[in-house]
Design a protein around this motif. Structure first.
Motif, mmCIF file in Angstrom:
data_model
loop_
_atom_site.group_PDB
_atom_site.id
_atom_site.type_symbol
_atom_site.label_atom_id
_atom_site.label_comp_id
_atom_site.label_asym_id
_atom_site.label_seq_id
_atom_site.Cartn_x
_atom_site.Cartn_y
_atom_site.Cartn_z
ATOM 1 N N ASP A 1 0.852 -1.197 0.000
ATOM 2 C CA ASP A 1 0.000 0.000 0.000
ATOM 3 C C ASP A 1 0.888 1.249 0.000
ATOM 4 N N MET A 2 1.349 1.642 -1.183
ATOM 5 C CA MET A 2 2.369 2.676 -1.286
ATOM 6 C C MET A 2 1.869 4.073 -0.929
ATOM 7 N N ASP A 3 0.609 4.391 -1.161
ATOM 8 C CA ASP A 3 0.109 5.711 -0.767
ATOM 9 C C ASP A 3 0.263 5.918 0.727
ATOM 10 N N SER A 4 -0.157 4.947 1.483
ATOM 11 C CA SER A 4 -0.063 5.044 2.943
ATOM 12 C C SER A 4 1.388 5.086 3.405
ATOM 13 N N ILE A 5 2.227 4.267 2.774
ATOM 14 C CA ILE A 5 3.635 4.193 3.178
ATOM 15 C C ILE A 5 4.371 5.493 2.860
ATOM 16 N N THR A 6 4.163 6.034 1.663
ATOM 17 C CA THR A 6 4.868 7.272 1.295
ATOM 18 C C THR A 6 4.350 8.466 2.094
ATOM 19 N N GLU A 7 3.086 8.442 2.476
ATOM 20 C CA GLU A 7 2.549 9.517 3.317
ATOM 21 C C GLU A 7 3.240 9.524 4.685
ATOM 22 N N ILE A 8 3.409 8.343 5.253
ATOM 23 C CA ILE A 8 4.116 8.218 6.535
ATOM 24 C C ILE A 8 5.559 8.667 6.378
ATOM 25 N N ALA A 9 6.184 8.254 5.282
ATOM 26 C CA ALA A 9 7.597 8.599 5.051
ATOM 27 C C ALA A 9 7.789 10.113 4.928
ATOM 28 N N LYS A 10 6.906 10.772 4.213
ATOM 29 C CA LYS A 10 7.017 12.220 4.057
ATOM 30 C C LYS A 10 6.842 12.939 5.388
ATOM 31 N N GLU A 11 5.910 12.460 6.177
ATOM 32 C CA GLU A 11 5.642 13.072 7.479
ATOM 33 C C GLU A 11 6.858 13.010 8.393
ATOM 34 N N HIS A 12 7.634 11.925 8.267
ATOM 35 C CA HIS A 12 8.770 11.713 9.164
ATOM 36 C C HIS A 12 10.122 11.839 8.451
ATOM 37 N N ASN A 13 10.111 12.295 7.200
ATOM 38 C CA ASN A 13 11.339 12.506 6.424
ATOM 39 C C ASN A 13 12.165 11.214 6.335
ATOM 40 N N LEU A 14 11.526 10.148 5.872
ATOM 41 C CA LEU A 14 12.172 8.849 5.767
ATOM 42 C C LEU A 14 12.349 8.442 4.306
ATOM 43 N N ALA A 15 13.430 7.740 4.027
ATOM 44 C CA ALA A 15 13.616 7.144 2.707
ATOM 45 C C ALA A 15 12.723 5.909 2.588
ATOM 46 N N VAL A 16 12.248 5.643 1.373
ATOM 47 C CA VAL A 16 11.465 4.432 1.104
ATOM 48 C C VAL A 16 12.179 3.645 0.012
ATOM 49 N N ILE A 17 12.718 2.499 0.395
ATOM 50 C CA ILE A 17 13.403 1.616 -0.557
ATOM 51 C C ILE A 17 12.477 0.436 -0.828
ATOM 52 N N GLU A 18 11.891 0.385 -2.016
ATOM 53 C CA GLU A 18 10.975 -0.697 -2.369
ATOM 54 C C GLU A 18 11.768 -1.961 -2.710
ATOM 55 N N ASP A 19 11.541 -3.008 -1.948
ATOM 56 C CA ASP A 19 12.124 -4.307 -2.278
ATOM 57 C C ASP A 19 11.181 -4.989 -3.267
ATOM 58 N N ALA A 20 11.534 -4.886 -4.541
ATOM 59 C CA ALA A 20 10.693 -5.422 -5.612
ATOM 60 C C ALA A 20 11.344 -6.639 -6.261
ATOM 61 N N ALA A 21 12.062 -7.419 -5.465
ATOM 62 C CA ALA A 21 12.737 -8.601 -5.992
ATOM 63 C C ALA A 21 11.769 -9.543 -6.693
ATOM 64 N N GLN A 22 10.510 -9.580 -6.210
ATOM 65 C CA GLN A 22 9.506 -10.487 -6.767
ATOM 66 C C GLN A 22 8.481 -9.749 -7.627
ATOM 67 N N ALA A 23 8.708 -8.483 -7.937
ATOM 68 C CA ALA A 23 7.591 -7.684 -8.451
ATOM 69 C C ALA A 23 7.894 -6.832 -9.671
ATOM 70 N N ILE A 24 8.873 -7.186 -10.477
ATOM 71 C CA ILE A 24 9.123 -6.391 -11.669
ATOM 72 C C ILE A 24 7.908 -6.503 -12.609
ATOM 73 N N GLY A 25 7.356 -5.363 -12.977
ATOM 74 C CA GLY A 25 6.158 -5.343 -13.814
ATOM 75 C C GLY A 25 4.879 -5.132 -13.037
ATOM 76 N N SER A 26 4.957 -5.237 -11.713
ATOM 77 C CA SER A 26 3.777 -4.981 -10.889
ATOM 78 C C SER A 26 3.474 -3.487 -10.864
ATOM 79 N N LYS A 27 2.205 -3.141 -10.609
ATOM 80 C CA LYS A 27 1.816 -1.731 -10.574
ATOM 81 C C LYS A 27 0.897 -1.446 -9.385
ATOM 82 N N TYR A 28 0.924 -0.161 -8.978
ATOM 83 C CA TYR A 28 0.068 0.334 -7.906
ATOM 84 C C TYR A 28 -0.696 1.533 -8.446
ATOM 85 N N LYS A 29 -2.000 1.380 -8.619
ATOM 86 C CA LYS A 29 -2.834 2.434 -9.197
ATOM 87 C C LYS A 29 -2.229 2.957 -10.505
#
Length: 371
Positions: A139-167
Protein backbone atom coordinates in the motif's frame (compact mmCIF):
# COMPACT_ATOMS: atom_id res chain seq x y z
CA UNK A 1 1.63 -36.67 -13.31
CA UNK A 2 4.68 -34.68 -12.23
CA UNK A 3 4.16 -30.94 -11.67
CA UNK A 4 7.36 -29.01 -10.88
CA UNK A 5 7.38 -25.80 -8.87
CA UNK A 6 9.17 -24.13 -11.77
CA UNK A 7 10.53 -25.29 -15.13
CA UNK A 8 13.20 -22.98 -16.55
CA UNK A 9 14.13 -25.33 -19.39
CA UNK A 10 11.02 -24.59 -21.46
CA UNK A 11 11.77 -20.88 -21.53
CA UNK A 12 15.38 -21.52 -22.53
CA UNK A 13 14.38 -23.79 -25.40
CA UNK A 14 12.24 -21.06 -26.99
CA UNK A 15 15.05 -18.47 -26.76
CA UNK A 16 18.12 -20.67 -27.17
CA UNK A 17 19.37 -19.29 -30.52
CA UNK A 18 19.09 -15.64 -29.38
CA UNK A 19 20.70 -16.38 -26.03
CA UNK A 20 23.58 -18.25 -27.60
CA UNK A 21 24.11 -15.38 -30.03
CA UNK A 22 24.09 -12.83 -27.19
CA UNK A 23 26.67 -14.83 -25.22
CA UNK A 24 28.87 -15.16 -28.31
CA UNK A 25 28.70 -11.40 -28.88
CA UNK A 26 30.00 -10.74 -25.38
CA UNK A 27 32.76 -13.31 -25.73
CA UNK A 28 33.78 -11.86 -29.09
CA UNK A 29 33.92 -8.20 -28.10
CA UNK A 30 35.87 -8.94 -24.92
CA UNK A 31 34.06 -6.41 -22.73
CA UNK A 32 33.06 -8.39 -19.66
CA UNK A 33 32.56 -5.74 -16.96
CA UNK A 34 30.00 -2.90 -17.21
CA UNK A 35 29.85 -3.05 -20.97
CA UNK A 36 27.19 -2.16 -23.53
CA UNK A 37 24.79 -4.90 -22.44
CA UNK A 38 24.71 -3.70 -18.83
CA UNK A 39 24.15 -0.13 -20.03
CA UNK A 40 21.30 -1.19 -22.33
CA UNK A 41 19.58 -3.21 -19.61
CA UNK A 42 19.93 -0.34 -17.12
CA UNK A 43 18.34 2.08 -19.58
CA UNK A 44 15.54 -0.31 -20.58
CA UNK A 45 14.61 -1.36 -17.04
CA UNK A 46 14.67 2.26 -15.85
CA UNK A 47 12.36 3.26 -18.70
CA UNK A 48 10.11 0.27 -17.96
CA UNK A 49 9.93 1.47 -14.36
CA UNK A 50 9.17 5.05 -15.46
CA UNK A 51 12.23 6.41 -13.70
CA UNK A 52 15.41 8.05 -14.91
CA UNK A 53 18.15 5.74 -13.67
CA UNK A 54 19.04 2.06 -13.43
CA UNK A 55 22.15 0.83 -11.62
CA UNK A 56 23.09 -2.79 -12.30
CA UNK A 57 24.57 -4.63 -9.33
CA UNK A 58 25.65 -8.16 -8.47
CA UNK A 59 22.40 -9.37 -6.91
CA UNK A 60 19.14 -8.30 -5.33
CA UNK A 61 20.54 -8.37 -1.80
CA UNK A 62 23.34 -5.96 -2.72
CA UNK A 63 20.77 -3.76 -4.46
CA UNK A 64 18.97 -3.16 -1.15
CA UNK A 65 22.24 -2.71 0.75
CA UNK A 66 23.64 -0.21 -1.75
CA UNK A 67 20.39 1.75 -1.92
CA UNK A 68 20.29 2.03 1.88
CA UNK A 69 23.94 3.06 2.04
CA UNK A 70 23.43 5.73 -0.64
CA UNK A 71 20.54 7.09 1.46
CA UNK A 72 22.90 7.50 4.40
CA UNK A 73 21.63 4.59 6.46
CA UNK A 74 24.26 3.34 8.89
CA UNK A 75 25.13 2.51 12.51
CA UNK A 76 22.67 3.91 15.02
CA UNK A 77 19.81 4.06 12.51
CA UNK A 78 16.67 1.96 12.47
CA UNK A 79 14.96 0.69 9.34
CA UNK A 80 11.39 -0.60 9.37
CA UNK A 81 10.93 -3.88 7.49
CA UNK A 82 8.32 -6.65 7.30
CA UNK A 83 9.07 -9.88 9.10
CA UNK A 84 7.22 -12.01 6.54
CA UNK A 85 9.74 -11.93 3.72
CA UNK A 86 13.05 -13.38 2.53
CA UNK A 87 16.09 -12.83 4.75
CA UNK A 88 17.82 -10.48 2.31
CA UNK A 89 15.52 -7.59 3.21
CA UNK A 90 16.59 -7.44 6.83
CA UNK A 91 20.06 -8.79 6.12
CA UNK A 92 20.83 -5.77 3.96
CA UNK A 93 19.77 -3.45 6.78
CA UNK A 94 22.05 -5.24 9.24
CA UNK A 95 24.96 -5.24 6.77
CA UNK A 96 24.58 -1.47 6.48
CA UNK A 97 25.16 -1.32 10.24
CA UNK A 98 21.57 -0.35 11.03
CA UNK A 99 18.95 -2.15 13.11
CA UNK A 100 15.99 -3.83 11.40
CA UNK A 101 12.71 -3.07 13.13
CA UNK A 102 10.18 -5.78 12.28
CA UNK A 103 6.48 -5.05 11.89
CA UNK A 104 3.46 -7.20 11.14
CA UNK A 105 1.89 -7.84 7.75
CA UNK A 106 -1.59 -7.35 6.38
CA UNK A 107 -3.58 -10.56 6.70
CA UNK A 108 -4.99 -10.43 3.16
CA UNK A 109 -2.04 -9.34 1.01
CA UNK A 110 0.85 -10.60 3.21
CA UNK A 111 2.48 -7.17 2.62
CA UNK A 112 3.67 -4.83 5.36
CA UNK A 113 0.86 -3.19 7.37
CA UNK A 114 1.13 0.63 7.19
CA UNK A 115 -0.67 0.99 10.53
CA UNK A 116 2.09 -1.03 12.18
CA UNK A 117 4.74 1.12 10.49
CA UNK A 118 3.37 4.20 12.27
CA UNK A 119 3.62 2.47 15.63
CA UNK A 120 7.25 1.46 15.03
CA UNK A 121 8.71 4.87 14.16
CA UNK A 122 11.20 6.36 16.62
CA UNK A 123 13.69 9.21 16.48
CA UNK A 124 16.22 6.70 15.15
CA UNK A 125 14.12 5.61 12.16
CA UNK A 126 15.85 6.46 8.87
CA UNK A 127 14.03 4.40 6.24
CA UNK A 128 11.21 1.99 5.41
CA UNK A 129 11.71 -1.06 3.19
CA UNK A 130 8.31 -2.32 2.00
CA UNK A 131 8.48 -5.66 0.20
CA UNK A 132 6.15 -6.20 -2.75
CA UNK A 133 5.60 -9.80 -1.82
CA UNK A 134 4.71 -12.56 -4.29
CA UNK A 135 4.31 -9.97 -7.08
CA UNK A 136 1.80 -7.56 -5.53
CA UNK A 137 2.80 -4.06 -4.49
CA UNK A 138 2.32 -2.89 -0.92
CA UNK A 139 0.00 0.00 0.00
CA UNK A 140 2.37 2.68 -1.29
CA UNK A 141 0.11 5.71 -0.77
CA UNK A 142 -0.06 5.04 2.94
CA UNK A 143 3.63 4.19 3.18
CA UNK A 144 4.87 7.27 1.29
CA UNK A 145 2.55 9.52 3.32
CA UNK A 146 4.12 8.22 6.53
CA UNK A 147 7.60 8.60 5.05
CA UNK A 148 7.02 12.22 4.06
CA UNK A 149 5.64 13.07 7.48
CA UNK A 150 8.77 11.71 9.16
CA UNK A 151 11.34 12.51 6.42
CA UNK A 152 12.17 8.85 5.77
CA UNK A 153 13.62 7.14 2.71
CA UNK A 154 11.46 4.43 1.10
CA UNK A 155 13.40 1.62 -0.56
CA UNK A 156 10.98 -0.70 -2.37
CA UNK A 157 12.12 -4.31 -2.28
CA UNK A 158 10.69 -5.42 -5.61
CA UNK A 159 12.74 -8.60 -5.99
CA UNK A 160 9.51 -10.49 -6.77
CA UNK A 161 7.59 -7.68 -8.45
CA UNK A 162 9.12 -6.39 -11.67
CA UNK A 163 6.16 -5.34 -13.81
CA UNK A 164 3.78 -4.98 -10.89
CA UNK A 165 1.82 -1.73 -10.57
CA UNK A 166 0.07 0.33 -7.91
CA UNK A 167 -2.83 2.43 -9.20
CA UNK A 168 -1.13 2.40 -12.59
CA UNK A 169 2.23 3.48 -11.17
CA UNK A 170 5.28 1.28 -11.65
CA UNK A 171 7.67 -0.08 -9.08
CA UNK A 172 10.18 2.70 -8.36
CA UNK A 173 7.93 5.62 -9.19
CA UNK A 174 6.60 6.12 -5.68
CA UNK A 175 9.57 5.35 -3.44
CA UNK A 176 13.01 6.89 -3.08
CA UNK A 177 14.39 3.89 -4.98
CA UNK A 178 13.40 0.33 -5.81
CA UNK A 179 15.45 -2.83 -6.06
CA UNK A 180 15.13 -5.82 -8.38
CA UNK A 181 16.58 -9.31 -8.27
CA UNK A 182 17.43 -11.25 -11.41
CA UNK A 183 17.94 -14.54 -9.59
CA UNK A 184 17.11 -17.38 -12.04
CA UNK A 185 13.72 -18.15 -10.45
CA UNK A 186 12.44 -14.57 -10.70
CA UNK A 187 9.95 -13.44 -13.37
CA UNK A 188 12.90 -11.88 -15.21
CA UNK A 189 15.68 -14.26 -14.29
CA UNK A 190 19.31 -14.48 -15.34
CA UNK A 191 21.36 -17.68 -15.51
CA UNK A 192 23.16 -16.69 -12.33
CA UNK A 193 22.94 -13.81 -9.89
CA UNK A 194 22.10 -10.24 -10.81
CA UNK A 195 20.23 -7.22 -9.50
CA UNK A 196 19.41 -3.57 -10.12
CA UNK A 197 18.40 -0.40 -8.32
CA UNK A 198 16.10 2.06 -10.09
CA UNK A 199 15.45 5.63 -9.01
CA UNK A 200 14.38 9.05 -10.21
CA UNK A 201 16.93 10.75 -7.95
CA UNK A 202 19.99 11.64 -10.03
CA UNK A 203 22.20 12.39 -7.03
CA UNK A 204 21.30 9.09 -5.40
CA UNK A 205 21.90 7.19 -8.65
CA UNK A 206 25.39 8.64 -8.96
CA UNK A 207 26.19 7.67 -5.37
CA UNK A 208 25.13 4.09 -6.09
CA UNK A 209 27.22 3.92 -9.26
CA UNK A 210 30.24 4.93 -7.20
CA UNK A 211 29.45 2.57 -4.32
CA UNK A 212 29.20 -0.49 -6.62
CA UNK A 213 32.82 -0.01 -7.82
CA UNK A 214 34.64 0.17 -4.49
CA UNK A 215 33.59 3.79 -3.97
CA UNK A 216 35.96 5.05 -6.66
CA UNK A 217 35.51 8.01 -8.99
CA UNK A 218 37.60 8.29 -11.05
CA UNK A 219 39.15 4.84 -10.94
CA UNK A 220 41.72 4.39 -8.16
CA UNK A 221 40.49 7.51 -6.32
CA UNK A 222 38.25 6.50 -3.42
CA UNK A 223 36.06 9.04 -1.66
CA UNK A 224 33.66 6.62 0.06
CA UNK A 225 33.87 3.03 1.27
CA UNK A 226 32.13 1.06 -1.45
CA UNK A 227 31.76 -2.55 -2.55
CA UNK A 228 32.55 -4.74 -5.51
CA UNK A 229 29.01 -5.32 -6.77
CA UNK A 230 28.53 -5.05 -10.51
CA UNK A 231 25.99 -6.72 -12.77
CA UNK A 232 27.84 -9.23 -14.91
CA UNK A 233 27.97 -8.43 -18.62
CA UNK A 234 27.10 -11.98 -19.67
CA UNK A 235 24.06 -12.00 -17.42
CA UNK A 236 22.98 -8.60 -18.77
CA UNK A 237 23.26 -9.93 -22.32
CA UNK A 238 21.00 -12.87 -21.43
CA UNK A 239 18.53 -10.58 -19.68
CA UNK A 240 18.42 -8.29 -22.71
CA UNK A 241 17.16 -11.25 -24.75
CA UNK A 242 14.54 -12.16 -22.17
CA UNK A 243 13.36 -8.69 -21.19
CA UNK A 244 11.11 -8.02 -24.24
CA UNK A 245 9.09 -11.12 -23.28
CA UNK A 246 8.53 -10.12 -19.65
CA UNK A 247 5.02 -8.68 -20.00
CA UNK A 248 3.85 -11.67 -22.02
CA UNK A 249 5.19 -14.03 -19.36
CA UNK A 250 3.58 -11.96 -16.60
CA UNK A 251 0.23 -12.12 -18.39
CA UNK A 252 0.58 -15.88 -18.67
CA UNK A 253 1.21 -16.04 -14.93
CA UNK A 254 -1.88 -13.91 -14.29
CA UNK A 255 -3.95 -16.25 -16.46
CA UNK A 256 -2.61 -19.26 -14.59
CA UNK A 257 -3.45 -17.56 -11.30
CA UNK A 258 -7.01 -16.96 -12.45
CA UNK A 259 -7.30 -20.64 -13.44
CA UNK A 260 -6.09 -21.74 -10.02
CA UNK A 261 -8.48 -19.39 -8.22
CA UNK A 262 -11.51 -20.52 -10.21
CA UNK A 263 -10.67 -24.20 -9.76
CA UNK A 264 -9.94 -23.88 -6.04
CA UNK A 265 -12.99 -21.76 -5.27
CA UNK A 266 -15.17 -24.26 -7.13
CA UNK A 267 -13.78 -27.39 -5.49
CA UNK A 268 -12.54 -26.16 -2.11
CA UNK A 269 -14.40 -22.98 -1.13
CA UNK A 270 -14.10 -23.73 2.58
CA UNK A 271 -10.66 -25.33 2.79
CA UNK A 272 -8.48 -22.96 0.78
CA UNK A 273 -8.07 -19.18 0.95
CA UNK A 274 -6.99 -18.03 -2.51
CA UNK A 275 -4.77 -14.97 -3.05
CA UNK A 276 -6.34 -11.58 -2.37
CA UNK A 277 -5.81 -9.00 -5.11
CA UNK A 278 -6.11 -5.43 -3.83
CA UNK A 279 -8.19 -3.08 -5.97
CA UNK A 280 -5.13 -0.87 -6.52
CA UNK A 281 -3.00 -3.75 -7.72
CA UNK A 282 -1.68 -5.14 -10.99
CA UNK A 283 -0.44 -8.44 -9.53
CA UNK A 284 2.16 -10.31 -11.60
CA UNK A 285 2.15 -13.53 -9.50
CA UNK A 286 5.76 -14.36 -8.91
CA UNK A 287 4.17 -16.90 -6.60
CA UNK A 288 0.62 -18.20 -6.26
CA UNK A 289 0.23 -18.54 -2.51
CA UNK A 290 -2.78 -20.01 -0.74
CA UNK A 291 -3.63 -20.23 2.96
CA UNK A 292 -4.63 -23.61 4.33
CA UNK A 293 -4.97 -25.60 7.53
CA UNK A 294 -2.81 -28.72 7.94
CA UNK A 295 -0.35 -27.04 5.60
CA UNK A 296 2.63 -29.28 6.26
CA UNK A 297 0.56 -32.45 5.89
CA UNK A 298 -0.88 -31.15 2.62
CA UNK A 299 2.58 -30.38 1.30
CA UNK A 300 3.77 -33.89 2.11
CA UNK A 301 0.71 -35.38 0.39
CA UNK A 302 1.28 -33.30 -2.73
CA UNK A 303 4.93 -34.36 -2.84
CA UNK A 304 3.93 -38.01 -2.62
CA UNK A 305 1.66 -37.41 -5.62
CA UNK A 306 4.26 -35.69 -7.80
CA UNK A 307 3.30 -32.08 -7.06
CA UNK A 308 5.99 -29.67 -5.92
CA UNK A 309 5.18 -26.79 -3.59
CA UNK A 310 7.10 -24.30 -1.47
CA UNK A 311 6.68 -22.67 1.92
CA UNK A 312 7.61 -18.98 1.79
CA UNK A 313 8.45 -18.41 4.67
CA UNK A 314 8.33 -21.02 7.48
CA UNK A 315 10.15 -18.94 10.11
CA UNK A 316 9.49 -15.18 10.26
CA UNK A 317 12.52 -12.94 10.37
CA UNK A 318 11.82 -11.63 13.87
CA UNK A 319 12.14 -15.23 15.11
CA UNK A 320 15.39 -16.01 13.28
CA UNK A 321 18.32 -16.95 15.56
CA UNK A 322 20.60 -14.35 13.97
CA UNK A 323 18.28 -11.59 15.22
CA UNK A 324 17.81 -13.06 18.71
CA UNK A 325 19.57 -10.13 20.37
CA UNK A 326 16.87 -7.76 19.11
CA UNK A 327 14.58 -9.25 21.73
CA UNK A 328 11.55 -10.32 19.71
CA UNK A 329 9.50 -13.23 21.01
CA UNK A 330 6.73 -15.47 19.75
CA UNK A 331 3.43 -13.61 19.75
CA UNK A 332 4.92 -10.20 18.96
CA UNK A 333 3.73 -10.29 15.33
CA UNK A 334 0.67 -12.57 15.37
CA UNK A 335 -0.50 -12.03 11.78
CA UNK A 336 2.96 -12.83 10.44
CA UNK A 337 3.32 -15.88 12.66
CA UNK A 338 -0.08 -17.19 11.56
CA UNK A 339 0.80 -16.67 7.88
CA UNK A 340 4.05 -18.57 8.36
CA UNK A 341 2.04 -21.60 9.46
CA UNK A 342 -0.61 -21.42 6.73
CA UNK A 343 1.00 -20.12 3.52
CA UNK A 344 1.75 -22.58 0.74
CA UNK A 345 2.89 -21.65 -2.77
CA UNK A 346 1.75 -23.83 -5.65
CA UNK A 347 3.57 -24.44 -8.96
CA UNK A 348 3.66 -21.21 -10.96
CA UNK A 349 5.46 -20.39 -14.19
CA UNK A 350 4.29 -19.05 -17.57
CA UNK A 351 4.36 -22.39 -19.36
CA UNK A 352 2.31 -24.20 -16.70
CA UNK A 353 -0.47 -26.16 -18.41
CA UNK A 354 -4.13 -26.12 -17.42
CA UNK A 355 -4.17 -29.90 -17.09
CA UNK A 356 -1.29 -29.63 -14.62
CA UNK A 357 -3.22 -27.07 -12.59
CA UNK A 358 -6.31 -29.27 -12.59
CA UNK A 359 -4.20 -32.15 -11.31
CA UNK A 360 -2.79 -29.98 -8.51
CA UNK A 361 -6.26 -28.87 -7.43
CA UNK A 362 -7.63 -32.41 -7.68
CA UNK A 363 -4.89 -33.62 -5.34
CA UNK A 364 -5.58 -30.82 -2.85
CA UNK A 365 -9.26 -31.76 -2.94
CA UNK A 366 -8.36 -35.44 -2.43
CA UNK A 367 -6.29 -34.54 0.63
CA UNK A 368 -9.07 -32.60 2.31
CA UNK A 369 -11.68 -35.22 1.46
CA UNK A 370 -9.62 -37.63 3.58
CA UNK A 371 -8.64 -35.16 6.29
Amino acid sequence: MKVPMLDLTQQYKTLKPQIQEAIEDVMSNGRFILGQDVKKLEEDVAKYSNVGHGIGVANGSDAIHIALTACGVGPGDEVIVPSFTFFATAGAVARAGATPVFVDCDEKTFNIDPLKIKEAITEKTKAIVPVHLYGQMADMDSITEIAKEHNLAVIEDAAQAIGSKYKGKSVGELGTAATYSFFPTKNLGAYGDGGMVVTNNEELAEKMRVIRVHGSKPKYYHHVLGYNSRLDELQAAILNVKFPHLDEWSNMRRENAQNYTELLNEKLPNEVVTPFIADYSHHIFHQYTIRVQKRDELQAFLKDNGVASMIYYPQPLHMQPVFKELGYKEGDLPVTEKAAKEALSLPMFPELKLEQQKYVVDKIAEFYSKN
